[in-house]
Design a protein around this motif. Structure first.
Motif, mmCIF file in Angstrom:
data_model
loop_
_atom_site.group_PDB
_atom_site.id
_atom_site.type_symbol
_atom_site.label_atom_id
_atom_site.label_comp_id
_atom_site.label_asym_id
_atom_site.label_seq_id
_atom_site.Cartn_x
_atom_site.Cartn_y
_atom_site.Cartn_z
ATOM 1 N N PRO A 82 -0.006 5.652 -0.480
ATOM 2 C CA PRO A 82 0.782 4.279 0.180
ATOM 3 C C PRO A 82 0.361 2.804 1.214
ATOM 4 C CG PRO A 82 1.803 5.772 -1.182
ATOM 5 C CD PRO A 82 0.667 6.100 -1.124
ATOM 6 N N LEU A 83 0.080 2.414 0.952
ATOM 7 C CA LEU A 83 0.337 1.525 2.476
ATOM 8 C C LEU A 83 1.014 0.504 2.519
ATOM 9 C CD1 LEU A 83 -3.823 0.932 1.348
ATOM 10 C CD2 LEU A 83 -2.593 2.332 3.949
ATOM 11 N N LEU A 84 1.701 0.555 3.945
ATOM 12 C CA LEU A 84 2.521 -0.363 4.018
ATOM 13 C C LEU A 84 2.427 -1.275 5.249
ATOM 14 C CD1 LEU A 84 5.307 -1.470 3.719
ATOM 15 C CD2 LEU A 84 6.372 0.054 5.786
ATOM 16 N N VAL A 86 2.753 -3.417 8.535
ATOM 17 C CA VAL A 86 3.669 -3.354 9.500
ATOM 18 C C VAL A 86 2.596 -4.003 10.882
ATOM 19 C CG1 VAL A 86 4.717 -2.007 11.462
ATOM 20 C CG2 VAL A 86 4.195 -0.878 8.981
ATOM 21 N N ASN A 87 3.469 -5.408 11.089
ATOM 22 C CA ASN A 87 3.462 -6.374 12.130
ATOM 23 C C ASN A 87 1.856 -6.572 11.447
ATOM 24 O OD1 ASN A 87 4.858 -5.164 13.897
ATOM 25 N ND2 ASN A 87 4.135 -3.479 15.136
ATOM 26 N N GLY A 88 1.397 -6.977 10.853
ATOM 27 C CA GLY A 88 0.225 -7.860 10.291
ATOM 28 C C GLY A 88 -1.086 -6.379 9.678
ATOM 29 N N GLU A 89 -0.695 -4.936 9.960
ATOM 30 C CA GLU A 89 -1.431 -4.256 9.333
ATOM 31 C C GLU A 89 -1.488 -3.307 8.790
ATOM 32 O OE1 GLU A 89 -4.726 -3.926 10.639
ATOM 33 O OE2 GLU A 89 -5.134 -5.793 11.866
ATOM 34 N N PHE A 90 -2.034 -2.516 7.437
ATOM 35 C CA PHE A 90 -2.177 -1.548 6.307
ATOM 36 C C PHE A 90 -1.884 -0.439 6.782
ATOM 37 C CE2 PHE A 90 -2.846 -4.792 3.441
ATOM 38 C CZ PHE A 90 -2.496 -5.022 3.225
ATOM 39 N N VAL A 91 -0.484 0.854 7.115
ATOM 40 C CA VAL A 91 -0.541 1.975 8.026
ATOM 41 C C VAL A 91 -0.010 2.967 6.534
ATOM 42 C CG1 VAL A 91 0.170 0.709 9.917
ATOM 43 C CG2 VAL A 91 1.516 1.717 8.563
ATOM 44 N N ARG A 92 -0.862 3.816 6.624
ATOM 45 C CA ARG A 92 -0.305 5.087 5.170
ATOM 46 C C ARG A 92 1.303 5.933 5.716
ATOM 47 N NH1 ARG A 92 -3.480 10.778 4.214
ATOM 48 N NH2 ARG A 92 -2.182 11.433 2.818
ATOM 49 N N ILE A 93 1.452 5.872 4.508
ATOM 50 C CA ILE A 93 3.443 5.772 4.463
ATOM 51 C C ILE A 93 3.632 6.925 3.270
ATOM 52 C CG2 ILE A 93 4.294 4.172 5.296
ATOM 53 C CD1 ILE A 93 5.400 3.251 2.628
ATOM 54 N N SER A 94 4.436 7.777 3.084
ATOM 55 C CA SER A 94 4.535 8.873 1.647
ATOM 56 C C SER A 94 4.992 7.681 0.334
ATOM 57 C CB SER A 94 5.705 10.009 2.008
ATOM 58 O OG SER A 94 6.712 9.016 2.082
ATOM 59 N N TRP A 95 4.773 8.501 -0.899
ATOM 60 C CA TRP A 95 5.162 8.258 -1.922
ATOM 61 C C TRP A 95 7.393 8.280 -1.442
ATOM 62 C CZ3 TRP A 95 3.466 5.486 -5.280
ATOM 63 C CH2 TRP A 95 2.358 5.191 -6.158
ATOM 64 N N ARG A 96 7.824 8.924 -1.376
ATOM 65 C CA ARG A 96 9.195 8.962 -0.628
ATOM 66 C C ARG A 96 9.196 7.558 0.076
ATOM 67 N NH1 ARG A 96 12.514 10.228 2.706
ATOM 68 N NH2 ARG A 96 10.548 10.737 4.269
ATOM 69 N N GLU A 97 8.829 7.365 0.813
ATOM 70 C CA GLU A 97 8.845 6.059 1.861
ATOM 71 C C GLU A 97 8.567 4.751 1.363
ATOM 72 O OE1 GLU A 97 7.865 7.743 6.522
ATOM 73 O OE2 GLU A 97 6.339 7.568 5.040
ATOM 74 N N ALA A 98 7.257 4.903 0.063
ATOM 75 C CA ALA A 98 7.041 3.387 -0.413
ATOM 76 C C ALA A 98 8.105 3.210 -1.390
ATOM 77 C CB ALA A 98 5.622 3.515 -1.457
ATOM 78 N N LEU A 441 6.127 -8.514 -1.445
ATOM 79 C CA LEU A 441 5.095 -8.261 -2.409
ATOM 80 C C LEU A 441 4.681 -7.399 -3.017
ATOM 81 C CD1 LEU A 441 2.794 -9.745 -5.061
ATOM 82 C CD2 LEU A 441 1.364 -10.302 -2.553
ATOM 83 N N VAL A 442 4.569 -6.867 -3.754
ATOM 84 C CA VAL A 442 3.511 -5.263 -4.013
ATOM 85 C C VAL A 442 2.843 -5.148 -5.145
ATOM 86 C CG1 VAL A 442 3.830 -2.271 -5.398
ATOM 87 C CG2 VAL A 442 6.219 -3.791 -4.095
ATOM 88 N N ALA A 443 1.688 -4.625 -4.603
ATOM 89 C CA ALA A 443 0.599 -4.673 -5.185
ATOM 90 C C ALA A 443 0.314 -3.155 -5.345
ATOM 91 C CB ALA A 443 -0.877 -5.180 -4.182
ATOM 92 N N TYR A 454 -2.597 -10.044 0.882
ATOM 93 C CA TYR A 454 -1.157 -10.434 1.250
ATOM 94 C C TYR A 454 -0.370 -9.493 0.636
ATOM 95 C CZ TYR A 454 -4.225 -15.095 1.084
ATOM 96 O OH TYR A 454 -4.777 -16.232 2.034
ATOM 97 N N ALA A 455 -0.249 -8.416 0.704
ATOM 98 C CA ALA A 455 0.750 -7.376 0.059
ATOM 99 C C ALA A 455 1.921 -6.868 1.216
ATOM 100 C CB ALA A 455 0.662 -6.784 -0.915
ATOM 101 N N ASP A 456 2.984 -6.790 1.174
ATOM 102 C CA ASP A 456 3.884 -5.842 2.124
ATOM 103 C C ASP A 456 3.185 -4.540 1.474
ATOM 104 O OD1 ASP A 456 5.286 -7.951 3.630
ATOM 105 O OD2 ASP A 456 5.610 -8.554 1.077
ATOM 106 N N LEU A 457 2.879 -4.184 0.992
ATOM 107 C CA LEU A 457 2.723 -2.533 0.474
ATOM 108 C C LEU A 457 2.133 -2.520 -0.966
ATOM 109 C CD1 LEU A 457 3.800 0.081 0.338
ATOM 110 C CD2 LEU A 457 6.104 -0.489 -1.364
#
Length: 710
Positions: A82-84, A86-98, A441-443, A454-457
């Protein structure tokens, strides 16, 4: 010599340290060709080879896309976690966080803006199980009315026309095995040689057997080359051309009067209208010589058997439903439906374009091709889902109309699955602007597509090599895609993602599935008694029988190879003919002094849809690495367009830059641009927002443009 050969083979055996074989099927067009991917580990590298596997539809054939499909599935750019943003850049997060973020954002949006503020945008490339589940998720987990899918932009005109005319829609009313024995074929707006190459042998065999082939297309293509007669129609004039064919057939007394009397309604009104029209005026209107219209009409009506096939060239217009209905008028007037080697085929575009439109991810639909506004249908599906009928939302709006709802602030959050609407929708700049207004927006995708940017996640999903499930090909044959390759990284299947989101939203009890087959078994029950009845189809039966043509109401039923043999699906058992006016009440964009040329769009053989997958394949991208403008040499000289030079193509909506390609195979008043590219080469930025009033199809095939050298 023998010792040397033995030494050579022993060396090769040692080099090939292991070999794995993955059974699967092509992820691209609606032929859904069966194939195997062979993975060989050779010293420190892997070698991949794709081979076709025998099956009832493509008979072991695969095309260039299928041969190279694994290149995108194994590409280094695959999203694996998963990618969230943050400040315009995608960062790796866990599925639990997503999942926690989704729960928070979705809950906040529905509390602040209402239940229907969340929307779901689906896909015709996902499995039947996932299409079914997505519709259930929208209505049960989110309780929103807003769900639709990208098939709205592809097959909806043909589906709507078939439903209106016949009472049901299944891509082809016969099995493809009947094509070689028919005597005359109309191919209207379809370039199957590039879009569905593995279907071509059926038509080539028909031609070998003496069939007469009529092609309707503004361009000469690899498909029109097999035609005996090519009607080079002006873009958007297909409905009027059908009236010309009907006029000749009626005036030459070539109608099947018994069939019309017994099995159709509305013929008298159609006859009165077409006889009032001038064939000379129709020829002028359509750009097809009168003599060619007469030849086509007489040939089609005179032969004992005949088949009609339509595709996007006819359907992707704002009167696409009416155009298809008028061509179906021709079929009914000549009695060429419901009989051996007679019938209609809507050449489905996307891989699961047929199944994905049957089981609930359309705005107005419930599983089994049921209507969401029909109280009896709502009652039945509610009982399957274990909810109250009143809790099922009413119908929403079509795919493109959802972006208008976003722009107006009615929709503020969206779950997007395996689709790229920034490239595929008309007036793409408007779609981008609307997406920027979303609160969340979740893609769900394989790659960071132009829309996923354009997604947030972004949630990583499985590819065709990893995701087991059923697909329904262009024949209406339900087939099983075996997929045994392990998911890379933290990738999950679409159906798993849906179930996990439902669980964190507190609706997990409605989504208890452990595997795709569990979902299919519920889908079978949900479709039972519906138009698209899958109840008699099981995974075991599909494996044994290599696919089953629906409807299949019970496990002793062999499936339905030919529809409408005795009656149509309307309550009175009759097909409904309808008058389609030459002077359409739906005004289309026409060339003007400022925008003097017709623009039409389409595909090339090496790419698929918006190119997200095929442009990741080195072998396919190398064949067509950029878009182009096909233009007639005389037209090019008139507008000072040199061959193989960059040009700017402009409509009222925007501009793109592509490379010119002279061709005397296109009408002089028309230019062609394929639609597989994005950004400055995204041809859909030029297409208008007007929609077909019946199916909500945009007018991709008719826009007015100007072309100037760069």
């Amino acid at each position: 010599m023998t010792e040397l050969l033995l030494k050579y083979f022993r060396t090769k055996q040692q080099e090939v340290q292991s070999e794995k074989v993955y059974d699967t099927q092509c992820p691209f067009c609606s032929m859904q060709c069966k194939m195997q991917l062979i993975e060989q580990s050779i010293v420190s590298r892997k070698k991949y080879t794709t081979i076709g596997v025998d099956n009832p539809t493509s008979e072991g054939r695969i095309c260039i896309k299928g041969m190279n499909a694994h290149q995108h599935a194994l590409h280094q750019d695959r999203i694996k976690y998963p990618l969230l943003k943050v400040n315009g850049e995608f960062v790796r997060i866990s599925w639990r966080e997503a999942l926690a973020v989704i729960k928070e954002k979705f809950t906040d949006i529905q509390v602040a803006d209402g239940t229907n503020a969340l929307a779901v945008y689906g896909s015709a490339s996902i499995t039947n199980e996932e299409a079914y589940l997505l519709g259930k998720f929208a209505r049960v987990a989110l309780t929103t009315r807003y769900i639709d899918y990208n098939g709205r932009l592809c097959m909806s005109a043909a589906a709507t026309a078939a439903n209106q005319t016949f009472g049901m829609d299944r891509g082809i009313t016969n099995a493809l095995t009947e094509v070689p024995t028919t005597r005359v074929i109309i191919l209207a707006g379809t370039n199957i040689a590039e879009c569905q190459p593995t279907i071509m042998p059926y038509f080539e065999k028909a031609k070998e057997n003496g069939a007469y082939i009529i092609a309707i297309d503004p361009r000469e293509t690899a498909t029109t080359q097999i035609a005996d007669l090519h009607l080079k129609v002006k873009p958007g004039m297909d409905a009027a051309l059908a009236n010309g064919l009907l006029k000749v057939i009626i005036e030459e007394n070539l109608t099947d009067e018994q069939f019309i009397r017994d099995r159709a309604t509305g013929f008298a009104e159609v006859k009165e209208y077409v006889l009032s029209q001038s064939l000379d005026e129709i020829a002028e209107l359509t750009g097809v010589p009168k003599e060619q219209i007469e030849t086509a009409a007489i040939k089609f009506a005179s032969e004992e058997t005949g088949m009609l096939f339509t595709a996007r060239g006819v359907e992707q217009q704002i009167d696409g439903t009416a155009a298809v209905r008028n061509l179906l008028n021709v079929l009914i007037a000549t009695g060429k439906i419901g009989k051996p080697s007679c019938g209609y085929g809507a050449i489905t575009g996307q891989g699961n374009g047929q199944g994905a439109r049957e089981h609930g991810q359309k705005a107005d639909q419930l599983p089994g091709y049921r209507s969401i506004e029909n109280e009896e249908h709502r009652e039945y599906i509610a009982s399957v889902w274990g909810i109250n009928k009143e809790d099922i939302p009413r119908k929403g709006v079509s795919a493109f109309e959802m972006f208008k709802k976003i722009d107006e602030g009615e929709i503020t959050g969206m779950l997007l699955m395996c689709s790229n609407p920034v490239v595929s929708n008309p007036n793409a700049n408007f779609v981008k602007s609307a997406l920027k207004k979303l609160k969340f927006l979740v893609a769900i995708d394989l790659f960071v597509s132009e829309t996923a940017e354009y997604a947030d996640l972004i949630l990583p999903t499985s590819s065709y090599l990893e995701d087991e499930g059923t697909m329904t090909n262009l024949e209406g044959r339900v087939i099983l895609r075996e997929a045994s390759r392990p998911c890379p990284g933290e990738v999950k299947h679409d159906w798993e993602i849906i179930c996990e989101i439902a669980k964190v939203l507190g609706k997990g009890q409605y989504f208890p599935y452990k595997k795709a087959e569990d979902i299919f078994n519920e889908l079978r029950i949900a479709s039972k008694g519906g138009i698209a009845d899958y109840y008699g189809i099981t995974y075991d039966r599909i494996r044994k029988e290599k696919g089953i043509l629906w409807p299949c109401p019970d496990e002793t039923h062999g499936g339905t190879a030919r529809l409408f043999e005795h009656s149509f699906a309307h309550p009175d058992g009759k097909a409904k003919m309808v008058v389609v006016s030459n002077s359409s009440q739906i005004p289309k964009e026409k060339p003007s002094e400022e925008y003097p040329l017709y623009l039409t769009t389409g595909r090339v053989v090496s790419h698929y849809l918006t190119g997200v997958q095929t442009r990741k394949s080195a072998a396919l991208a190398a064949r067509n690495f950029e878009s182009y403008l096909e233009i007639h040499p005389e037209t090019a000289r008139k507008y000072q367009i040199e061959n193989n030079r960059l040009v700017t193509v402009t409509s009222k909506r925007g501009s793109i830059v592509v490379r010119s390609k002279w061709s005397d195979k296109i009408r002089q008043d028309t230019v062609f641009v394929p639609f597989h590219w994005a950004d400055s080469q995204n041809v859909n930025m030029l297409v208008g927002e007007d929609l077909d009033p019946f199916c909500k199809m945009p007018g991709f095939k008719v826009s007015a443009v100007k072309v100037v050298p760069n």
